[in-house]
Design an enzyme around this catalytic site. Structure first.
Site, PDB file in Angstrom:
ATOM      1  N   LYS A  94       0.831  -1.209   0.000  1.00 44.67           N
ATOM      2  CA  LYS A  94       0.000   0.000   0.000  1.00 44.67           C
ATOM      3  C   LYS A  94       0.873   1.271   0.000  1.00 44.67           C
ATOM      4  O   LYS A  94       0.437   2.321  -0.443  1.00 44.67           O
ATOM      5  CB  LYS A  94      -0.944   0.011   1.195  1.00 44.67           C
TER       6      LYS A  94
HETATM    7  C1  LIG Z   1      -4.081  -4.712   0.247  1.00 42.65           C
HETATM    8  C2  LIG Z   1      -3.227  -5.929   0.167  1.00 42.65           C
HETATM    9  C3  LIG Z   1      -3.451  -6.937  -0.804  1.00 42.65           C
HETATM   10  C4  LIG Z   1      -4.600  -6.886  -1.771  1.00 42.65           C
HETATM   11  O1  LIG Z   1      -4.440  -5.904  -2.756  1.00 42.65           O
HETATM   12  P1  LIG Z   1      -5.684  -5.426  -3.622  1.00 42.65           P
HETATM   13  O2  LIG Z   1      -5.182  -4.290  -4.436  1.00 42.65           O
HETATM   14  O3  LIG Z   1      -6.718  -5.000  -2.613  1.00 42.65           O
HETATM   15  O4  LIG Z   1      -6.143  -6.573  -4.431  1.00 42.65           O
HETATM   16  C5  LIG Z   1      -2.576  -8.023  -0.850  1.00 42.65           C
HETATM   17  N1  LIG Z   1      -1.562  -8.130   0.033  1.00 42.65           N
HETATM   18  C6  LIG Z   1      -1.310  -7.195   0.982  1.00 42.65           C
HETATM   19  C7  LIG Z   1      -0.183  -7.395   1.918  1.00 42.65           C
HETATM   20  C8  LIG Z   1      -2.138  -6.056   1.079  1.00 42.65           C
HETATM   21  O5  LIG Z   1      -1.875  -5.143   2.028  1.00 42.65           O
END
Ligand SMILES: *Cc1c(COP(=O)(O)O)cnc(C)c1O
Length: 495
Positions: free
Chosen positions: A112
């Site tokens: 993120k």
């Molecule tokens: C948010 C997240 C995901 C999922 O990503 P999306 O874009 O919501 O599909 C996968 N792994 C981690 C560690 C995340 O923080």
């Protein structure tokens, strides 16, 4: 001519990129999409000589056409700096026949950060461009990861404030410690006596409160959202797929124009959608391999053409993928419906009223590039152990779900196309489950001992994000009832 954005649910609203970033969601509840996906304006060969920041500029300028070169470069410089522990920003690591694209070198050691470190700058630049004089107040409800990444991104960014609500007792001890130790004059973290859904509903109610909106405006504030449906989060994610391809080319792992596969551990469908946009820009990608955990709504969707969220919600050791409504899938649905907003609207209405929808055969035919599967808890643990034992490389629980699905895919198809696996979190963020997968003996140890053990067996030093919270002071200790959320926000803003 500027590239414009429109809603996935109607035809009557077009806005510029900066307006789409400021608004987040379209007025009709739809998601903003570019009226056409732009093409890359440089060759793959040229890209292979570029740094992460240079790549970010050539990709993002195609989407954010109303930003000047100076504005966009300044956002990029402020985002991808020493907050990342490597100048490569997103290194590629080869292990077990695949390339792991490590997206966890930012401030909170999860992917993120890739978008949330630039979003605050895109947002404040957008505000300036649109003559918004108010300070932007970001309001977020979090079940753990997003809250910290948003806090780290917005901390001390002039012209912004950020308030994060989390369920007291409903996040992991490390996640809570990460949030309540957040520095920055403009940050505010509050535990609520309730669960995540209540935090989320409380935030939505505050967003929709017209009276509060007026009071805020009089005091020089307005709300905005750092939610993953904001186009300002999607566009920065396209960059690292282009960058990964360019690295493979530069290192002689692939030839110019050779297709690659991408494997993405998926929750809200934002990350994999960014890869799909990258292909639409001209990046040679063969398959999008969509990996789910036991909450396998997307696997069922890709195999049957029916999206159905009416099922049990399962808590897994990859909590950031524990999602039954993948919001960003709407942008793909819109695309495979030939950009027919009425059709998309019909399906999304069915989703909110009945919790399910079914796509047409014709739409299903346009999903040939996608492959969906899922990894069980047991398979996820097994693959962490296997990859560690065979290579010494330790992956986190989310990335492990992707590794399981990639393994299933290659066994089913015998496809030998080279694959990039999006590695979405550092194993240090989910230490207990990672270490227990390797050996159950670790379960007896406390969290920080486990961190040291992980460092020992992987040969990777403990990331700063973890090292910091060992000793960091608690700076936020506000706890409130769900009913008090609005007054708490007002108190923080002194209105
Ligand atoms: C948010 C997240 C995901 C999922 O990503 P999306 O874009 O919501 O599909 C996968 N792994 C981690 C560690 C995340 O923080």
């Amino acid at each position: 001519m500027d590239l414009l954005y429109k809603s996935t649910r109607s035809e009557n609203e077009t806005v510029t990129a900066s307006q789409a970033i400021l608004k987040g969601l379209a007025s009709d509840g739809g998601l903003f999409v570019p009226t056409s996906i732009p093409k890359l304006s440089v060759s793959l060969q040229e890209l292979s000589g570029m740094s992460y920041k240079e790549t970010a500029y050539v990709v993002m300028k195609e989407f954010l056409t109303d930003f000047t070169e100076e504005e966009l470069k300044s956002c990029i410089d402020k985002a991808y700096d020493a907050k990342f522990d490597t100048e490569e920003i997103a290194p590629l690591v080869k292990a077990e026949g695949a390339y792991y694209l490590e997206l966890f070198h930012g401030a909170t050691i999860a992917f993120k950060d890739m978008a949330l470190s630039i979003l605050p700058h895109l947002l404040t630049t957008s505000a300036r461009k649109n003559n918004v004089k108010n300070d932007i107040v970001i309001l977020t409800a979090t079940s753990g990861d997003t809250g910290k990444a948003a806090l780290a991104g917005f901390a001390d960014v002039p012209g912004t404030r950020i308030v994060v609500f989390y369920p007291k007792g409903g996040v992991s001890p490390i996640q809570e410690k990460q949030m309540v130790t957040q520095t920055g004059e403009n940050t505010f973290v509050v535990g609520i006596k309730g669960n995540f859904d209540q935090a989320q509903s409380g935030v939505k109610a505050i967003f929709g409160d017209k009276e509060l909106e007026k009071e805020m405006n009089d005091a020089g504030f307005q709300f905005s959202s750092a939610n993953s449906i904001n186009i300002g989060r999607l566009v920065p994610q396209v960059v690292y797929y282009v960058y990964a391809y360019a690295r493979l080319l530069a290192n002689g792992e692939i030839s110019d124009g050779e297709e690659i596969n991408v494997v993405v551990p998926t929750g809200n469908f934002g990350n994999i959608l960014a890869a799909y946009y990258a292909k639409n820009m001209g990046l040679p990608i063969h398959k999008f391999i969509c990996a789910s955990n036991d909450n396998k709504v997307l696997y069922d969707f890709f195999t049957t053409g029916i999206y159905d969220k009416n099922r049990e919600f399962i808590l897994t050791m990859s909590p950031s993928m524990d999602i039954l409504i993948s919001s960003n899938l709407e942008r793909l649905i819109y695309k495979i419906a030939d950009c027919d907003s009425a059709k998309n609207n019909e399906l999304m209405t069915a989703l909110s009223s009945e919790g399910r929808y079914s796509i047409t055969e014709e739409m299903k035919g346009k999903l040939q590039d996608f492959y969906g599967n899922y990894g069980s808890e047991e398979e996820t643990s097994e693959i962490i152990k296997k990859i560690y034992e065979e290579t010494g490389y330790v992956i986190d629980t989310h990335t492990a779900v992707a590794a399981v699905v990639y393994d299933k895919y290659t066994r089913e198809t015998a496809d030998t196309t080279k694959a990039v696996i999006a590695s979405t979190a550092s194993p240090f963020k989910f230490t207990r489950n990672v270490m227990n997968s390797i050996d159950p003996k670790y379960d007896a140890m406390d969290d920080f001992t486990l961190v040291d053990e992980l460092s020992k067996i992987s040969g990777v030093s403990v990331p700063n994000a973890i090292e910091e919270i060992r000793t960091a002071k608690v700076l936020h200790d506000t706890v409130c009832e769900v009913e008090e959320m609005k007054s708490v926000v007002k108190r923080f803003l002194e209105i």
